[in-house]
Design an enzyme around this catalytic site. Sequence first.
Site, mmCIF file in Angstrom:
data_model
loop_
_atom_site.group_PDB
_atom_site.id
_atom_site.type_symbol
_atom_site.label_atom_id
_atom_site.label_comp_id
_atom_site.label_asym_id
_atom_site.label_seq_id
_atom_site.Cartn_x
_atom_site.Cartn_y
_atom_site.Cartn_z
ATOM 1 N N LYS A 77 0.818 -1.215 0.000
ATOM 2 C CA LYS A 77 0.000 0.000 0.000
ATOM 3 C C LYS A 77 0.850 1.262 0.000
ATOM 4 O O LYS A 77 2.040 1.237 0.293
ATOM 5 C CB LYS A 77 -0.951 -0.012 1.212
ATOM 6 C CG LYS A 77 -2.142 -0.942 0.966
ATOM 7 C CD LYS A 77 -3.192 -0.890 2.041
ATOM 8 C CE LYS A 77 -4.328 -1.872 1.669
ATOM 9 N NZ LYS A 77 -5.288 -2.043 2.755
ATOM 10 N N ARG A 88 -2.993 -9.945 5.478
ATOM 11 C CA ARG A 88 -3.435 -10.099 4.087
ATOM 12 C C ARG A 88 -2.318 -9.555 3.200
ATOM 13 O O ARG A 88 -2.004 -8.358 3.278
ATOM 14 C CB ARG A 88 -4.736 -9.309 3.895
ATOM 15 C CG ARG A 88 -5.363 -9.410 2.521
ATOM 16 C CD ARG A 88 -6.636 -8.573 2.475
ATOM 17 N NE ARG A 88 -7.253 -8.605 1.171
ATOM 18 C CZ ARG A 88 -6.870 -7.852 0.156
ATOM 19 N NH1 ARG A 88 -5.891 -6.990 0.291
ATOM 20 N NH2 ARG A 88 -7.496 -7.944 -1.010
HETATM 21 C C1 7PM Z 1 -6.281 -1.851 -5.710
HETATM 22 C C2 7PM Z 1 -5.967 -0.993 -4.646
HETATM 23 C C3 7PM Z 1 -6.690 -3.121 -5.469
HETATM 24 C C4 7PM Z 1 -6.101 -1.430 -3.353
HETATM 25 C C5 7PM Z 1 -6.794 -3.565 -4.176
HETATM 26 C C6 7PM Z 1 -6.514 -2.708 -3.114
HETATM 27 C C7 7PM Z 1 -7.844 -4.735 2.324
HETATM 28 C C8 7PM Z 1 -8.853 -5.612 1.956
HETATM 29 C C9 7PM Z 1 -8.106 -4.593 0.199
HETATM 30 C C10 7PM Z 1 -7.495 -4.618 3.700
HETATM 31 C C11 7PM Z 1 -9.194 -6.260 4.136
HETATM 32 C C12 7PM Z 1 -5.313 -3.903 -1.443
HETATM 33 C C13 7PM Z 1 -6.583 -3.149 -1.698
HETATM 34 N N1 7PM Z 1 -7.380 -4.122 1.206
HETATM 35 N N2 7PM Z 1 -9.525 -6.382 2.843
HETATM 36 N N3 7PM Z 1 -9.016 -5.515 0.622
HETATM 37 N N4 7PM Z 1 -8.212 -5.405 4.564
HETATM 38 N N5 7PM Z 1 -9.850 -6.993 5.053
HETATM 39 O O1 7PM Z 1 -4.300 -3.209 -1.205
HETATM 40 O O2 7PM Z 1 -6.631 -3.832 4.134
HETATM 41 O O3 7PM Z 1 -5.259 -5.118 -1.551
HETATM 42 S S1 7PM Z 1 -8.016 -4.124 -1.452
#
Ligand code: 7PM
Length: 264
Positions: free
Chosen positions: A208, A242
């Site tokens: 991130k 995750r």
């Molecule tokens: C594009 C940008 C695609 C950001 C996906 C993302 C989380 C999550 C995501 C989290 C939980 C990513 C995010 N982030 N579910 N889904 N916690 N529980 O960085 O921090 O994967 S999507």
Amino acid sequence: MAVLNITPDSFSDGGQLFNSAVKMDAVIDQAARFVEAGAHILDVGGESTRPGADPVPEHLELERVIPVIEALSTRFDCVLSVDTSTPSVMQQSAEQGAHCINDVRALTRDNALEVAAATGLPVCLMHMQGTPQTMQVAPTYDDPVRTVLDWLMQRVAACLEAGIEADQVALDPGFGFGKTLAHNLALFQNLNAFVKTGYPIMIGVSRKRMIGELTGQPVEQRAVGSAVAAALAVQAGVHVVRVHDVEATRDALAVWQGISQGMQ
Ligand code: 7PM
């Protein structure tokens, strides 16, 4: 928990999976590599929650996710999580063998509480301020830790009222979802406040912006920073991390575990 994004525009592996249409073989190969590298849970998602992203229509999310859940549940005996806010996706995923629901909107969509409760599956409730379209515009909090914790506990109350058992709920502060770097760092420094609730805590910081801001690295060079953050989170008592980079995380956790336990 390994991230298996079934989206064409994902910044992680999804991009490679979608050169033309859904490449099921590529999805299964990626899942096999994650399991081989030590992932305990596969988190299957068909909606990009990237800041500024457009919503994915329900039929497209179903088309992306359900065949993958079905294919993985027949091939792997690892835990299958479905990353969705959409009741029909929760319901059909459960029918195809998913073991838990990961909802970045904490079951706030119409009927989500009822449908999730009816599946009987465990749920992970994540905090987000605003919507993916607007959340990073100018997030503000008086006290991010208090606000996020109070909001999550309200969502727990809503789950209990809908008939979801307390031991079927996990919580996630939602790093990067309507948070500045300062907010994210305050939440990270106070992970013990979340752990003290007694609910299992999950976090996602992998690749991130927060990791980019701390390391100066672009998204494809954030595995080391992400693995360090995962180890620090587990040291703080977090139960599920995750991640996109399973091997880097596995090694970071092995080093943490060895050092924290010493010679037996
Ligand atoms: C594009 C940008 C695609 C950001 C996906 C993302 C989380 C999550 C995501 C989290 C939980 C990513 C995010 N982030 N579910 N889904 N916690 N529980 O960085 O921090 O994967 S999507």
